[in-house]
Design an enzyme around this catalytic site. Sequence first.
Site, mmCIF file in Angstrom:
data_model
loop_
_atom_site.group_PDB
_atom_site.id
_atom_site.type_symbol
_atom_site.label_atom_id
_atom_site.label_comp_id
_atom_site.label_asym_id
_atom_site.label_seq_id
_atom_site.Cartn_x
_atom_site.Cartn_y
_atom_site.Cartn_z
ATOM 1 N N GLY A 11 0.839 -1.189 0.000
ATOM 2 C CA GLY A 11 0.000 0.000 0.000
ATOM 3 C C GLY A 11 0.869 1.232 0.000
ATOM 4 O O GLY A 11 2.090 1.143 0.136
ATOM 5 N N GLU A 27 2.057 -1.826 -8.235
ATOM 6 C CA GLU A 27 3.425 -1.305 -8.163
ATOM 7 C C GLU A 27 4.291 -2.092 -7.172
ATOM 8 O O GLU A 27 5.420 -2.447 -7.482
ATOM 9 C CB GLU A 27 3.411 0.168 -7.715
ATOM 10 C CG GLU A 27 2.876 1.135 -8.742
ATOM 11 C CD GLU A 27 2.717 2.556 -8.180
ATOM 12 O OE1 GLU A 27 3.152 2.822 -7.033
ATOM 13 O OE2 GLU A 27 2.143 3.401 -8.895
#
Length: 172
Positions: free
Chosen positions: A50, A69
């Site tokens: 996160g 990502e």
Amino acid sequence: MMKLKSNQTRTYDGDGYKKRAACLCFRSESEEEVLLVSSSRHPDRWIVPGGGMEPEEEPSVAAVREVCEEAGVKGTLGRLVGIFENQERKHRTYVYVLIVTEVLEDWEDSVNIGRKREWFKIEDAIKVLQYHKPVQASYFETLRQGYSANNGTPVVATTYSVSAQSSMSGIR
């Protein structure tokens, strides 16, 4: 309010807390195994993927972007587990469930910073998180309480505040 970081603009809510989003990435809908990633600051420690929200970005969109990502996974976004407050670090994190449907071989953080990922059983994830990331360990407790509190129907939690001192007192 915004503050520039090397690779992004940080956004803050009205109370001055950094706005973050994260996902509990489960291998399947049974929610028995969760994906954790190595910390960029401490590569020997595991964390829930996160990060910070971008300006005008919805929390759910930020959560999906961050796990792609950081963990190199895509999937089906599920329910909001809750909004968790870390008073020590001044963060508020929107935490969602994500059922993983695609695991990328190479992803942004693996290529750029050598980040690793690993599947954990829930109990093991709690154990590896509870000492250095007690707020993240509490995500799983809230997830469990949500199921048991309403006969299997998740209860969306409001803001949880966990300070390092109060959360460590319950650990033996």
